[in-house]
Design an enzyme around this catalytic site. Structure first.
Site, PDB file in Angstrom:
ATOM      1  N   SER A   1       0.812  -1.201   0.000  1.00 51.17           N
ATOM      2  CA  SER A   1       0.000   0.000   0.000  1.00 51.17           C
ATOM      3  C   SER A   1       0.853   1.262   0.000  1.00 51.17           C
ATOM      4  O   SER A   1       1.607   1.504  -0.934  1.00 51.17           O
ATOM      5  CB  SER A   1      -0.973  -0.050   1.166  1.00 51.17           C
ATOM      6  OG  SER A   1      -2.003   0.868   0.985  1.00 51.17           O
TER       7      SER A   1
ATOM      8  N   ASP B   1      -8.197  -6.221  -5.265  1.00 50.70           N
ATOM      9  CA  ASP B   1      -8.072  -4.945  -4.553  1.00 50.70           C
ATOM     10  C   ASP B   1      -8.572  -3.803  -5.427  1.00 50.70           C
ATOM     11  O   ASP B   1      -8.318  -3.777  -6.632  1.00 50.70           O
ATOM     12  CB  ASP B   1      -6.600  -4.718  -4.197  1.00 50.70           C
ATOM     13  CG  ASP B   1      -6.356  -3.432  -3.428  1.00 50.70           C
ATOM     14  OD1 ASP B   1      -7.278  -2.970  -2.732  1.00 50.70           O
ATOM     15  OD2 ASP B   1      -5.231  -2.906  -3.521  1.00 50.70           O
TER      16      ASP B   1
ATOM     17  N   HIS C   1      -6.191  -6.511  -1.228  1.00 48.23           N
ATOM     18  CA  HIS C   1      -5.117  -5.578  -0.895  1.00 48.23           C
ATOM     19  C   HIS C   1      -4.005  -6.275  -0.121  1.00 48.23           C
ATOM     20  O   HIS C   1      -2.834  -5.927  -0.255  1.00 48.23           O
ATOM     21  CB  HIS C   1      -5.719  -4.443  -0.055  1.00 48.23           C
ATOM     22  CG  HIS C   1      -4.823  -3.279   0.162  1.00 48.23           C
ATOM     23  ND1 HIS C   1      -4.432  -2.430  -0.844  1.00 48.23           N
ATOM     24  CD2 HIS C   1      -4.251  -2.792   1.295  1.00 48.23           C
ATOM     25  CE1 HIS C   1      -3.665  -1.473  -0.348  1.00 48.23           C
ATOM     26  NE2 HIS C   1      -3.537  -1.675   0.945  1.00 48.23           N
TER      27      HIS C   1
END
EC number: 3.4.16.5
Length: 545
Positions: free
Chosen positions: A264, A455, A517
């Site tokens: 991320s 994601d 994610h």
């Protein structure tokens, strides 16, 4: 956890205060916007026309934004433990004072960098005290005594061959999310059950590597400070100091290969941290590669792919209706022009408006659906961060006996700190072009981008796009490389297709099927498979030559 606030903040979603949702829908009442507009005009009338226009666009989209800028969070409460409770204390000033003679006969410092303000405190964690794993463990703090910053870390030795296995630094993102959530939710030795028991993870990344989990920047997880860090570059100095002092204390690990991995917002962190390490000619950090999972690194290339991912073009059914998809298309040109302005100046005056406008206009439509921004297949449960397990992890890490066993000094543990998230955004850090550091790293080491394909917030379409757009000497070969099936090769699932991979020279992109994610959470077998093979050097310029 994952770098999870990514979405939260990402959402445009500046939290105007702890009581508010991270993402707010734009306010349509023009009267509400009047006072902030006047404030902007009064405060920024000296700015050049472009910046003023950008801020006017932001105020039109998020009328109450000025209220959020003035929010200052209180410092974390802490109780510093006496030096007698630590097994080792490494003094940066002592390390900095060591000079050695080089091969050329000239004397130079043993390791570079400004270390005099730093100390490293080390506690040997009794594996039996918590039962997270049976391997050797260390925890403690990196102290920046000059700036009152204290970063918490937890080290797990490899389950296999620690004398020869590599060392990995794991970073969650956010910005402002604890890497201990990555430990217990994704890739660490154990997870936490609803009744706060530890549950052994056979797919932990310390199966064949020693792993350091670091709570950074300060005021994240068990880390604390009287001040704050609000941009990626400042955080890089701290990480370099921690690694340098850790490997000085434990030279048996310093001789191993070292890798940095994260997800991320670590798409920002990792290029900066790796570049900081490589900038020091004299170092004891044997950095060999970097891995970025579902990262945000090149917003200008990634933001156009939010609409396709939300609207059924990323391999999963559409989440948004046609009208919402069209609104994202309509807003995209203005969003991209604002990101271009940020890339040009890298100033907060242009980067902050780009973050606020684009996150509300491009990410906002998805977040307002209530769907999980980290997995397009599911609804958001358990609050803004969408995973109920985070509550169990926080409860576990807030237990007095756990804090004592680890030497934690804060009064409470939180998985994500939205104040940190907001501070990074208002320094303009969110939209900055950190991908520009990647070509220099590719020239020195293998670089992997991997992405779970379910994601939304840092989706595989955007990561593939920026990988293929990156300008560097090997660009043409990488862009032309075909996506090939990625299969399991060395266990009972041999032959199982787990995704796709393309690689040329030192640059590799992977799409992992069925991963959100947080790939290690959703596809643990696949994540350990590619990690083990990556650490062995399967995808690199050397292996392909």
């Amino acid at each position: 956890m994952k770098s999870l606030a990514l979405a939260l903040l990402v959402g445009g979603a500046i939290a105007a205060g702890p009581q508010q949702q991270v993402l707010q829908a734009p306010v349509d009442n023009p009267d509400v916007a009047e006072p902030p507009l006047q404030t902007i005009a009064d405060t920024f009338d000296h700015l050049r026309g472009q910046a003023t226009n950008l801020w006017n666009d932001v105020i039109d989209k998020v009328p109450n934004i000025m209220d959020t800028i003035t929010h200052t969070p209180p410092p974390k409460k802490f109780n510093r433990r006496p030096d007698s409770e630590w097994n080792h204390i490494v003094r940066g000033a002592e390390i900095q004072a060591v000079w050695v003679e080089g091969d050329d006969g000239e004397k130079h410092r043993k390791v570079g960098g400004k270390l005099e303000a730093y100390d490293l405190r080390v506690k040997a964690v009794d594996p039996k005290s918590l039962g997270v794993d049976t391997v050797r463990q260390y925890s403690g703090y990196l102290d920046d005594n000059e700036n009152d910053k204290h970063l918490f870390y937890w080290f797990f030795e490899s389950r296999n061959d620690p004398e020869n296995d590599p060392v990995v630094l794991w970073l969650n993102g956010g910005p402002g999310c604890s890497s201990l959530t990555g430990l217990f939710l994704e890739l660490g030795p154990s997870s936490i059950t609803e009744d706060l028991k530890v549950n052994y993870n056979p797919y932990s990344w310390n199966a064949n590597a020693s792993v350091i989990f670091l709570d950074q920047p300060v005021n994240v997880g068990y880390s604390y400070s009287g001040g704050s860090v609000s941009d990626t570059n400042a955080a890089g100095k701290d990480v370099y100091a921690l690694l340098t002092l850790f490997f000085e204390q434990f030279p048996e690990y310093a001789k191993q290969d070292f890798h940095i991995a994260g997800e991320s917002y670590a798409g920002h962190y990792i290029p900066v941290f790796a570049s900081e390490i490589m900038a020091h000619k004299e170092r004891n950090i044997n950095l060999k590669s970097i891995l970025i999972g579902n990262g945000l690194t090149d917003p200008l290339t990634q933001y156009p792919l939010y609409r396709p991912m939300a609207c059924g073009e990323g391999g999963y059914p559409a989440v948004l209706d046609q009208a919402s998809c069209q609104s994202m298309d309509n807003a995209l040109p203005r969003c991209l022009s604002m990101i271009e302005a940020c890339y040009s100046s890298e100033s907060a005056w242009t980067c902050v408006p780009a973050s606020i406008y684009c996150n509300n206009a491009i990410i906002g439509p998805y977040q307002r659906t209530g769907r999980n921004p980290y997995d397009v297949r599911t609804d958001c449960e358990g609050g803004n961060l969408c995973y109920t397990q985070l509550g169990d992890i926080s409860k576990y890490l807030n237990q007095a006996e756990v804090m004592k066993a680890l030497g934690a000094e804060v009064s409470t543990y939180d998985s994500c700190n939205m104040d940190i998230n907001r501070n990074f955004l208002f320094r303009g850090d969110w939209m900055k072009p950190f991908h520009r550091l990647v070509p220099g790293l590719i020239a020195e080491m293998p670089v992997l981008l991997y992405a779970g394909d379910a994601d939304f917030i840092c989706n595989w379409l955007g990561n593939k796009a920026w990988a293929e757009a990156l300008e560097y000497p090997g660009h043409a070969k990488f862009a032309a490389a075909e996506m090939k099936n990625l299969t399991i090769v060395d266990n009972k699932s041999k032959g199982k297709v787990i995704g796709q991979v393309k690689s040329a020279g030192n640059f590799t992109f992977m799409r992992l099927y069925g991963g959100g994610h947080m790939v290690p959470l959703d596809q643990p077998e696949a994540s350990l498979e590619f990690m083990n093979r990556w650490l062995k050097g399967e995808w690199s310029a050397k292996s392909s030559s």
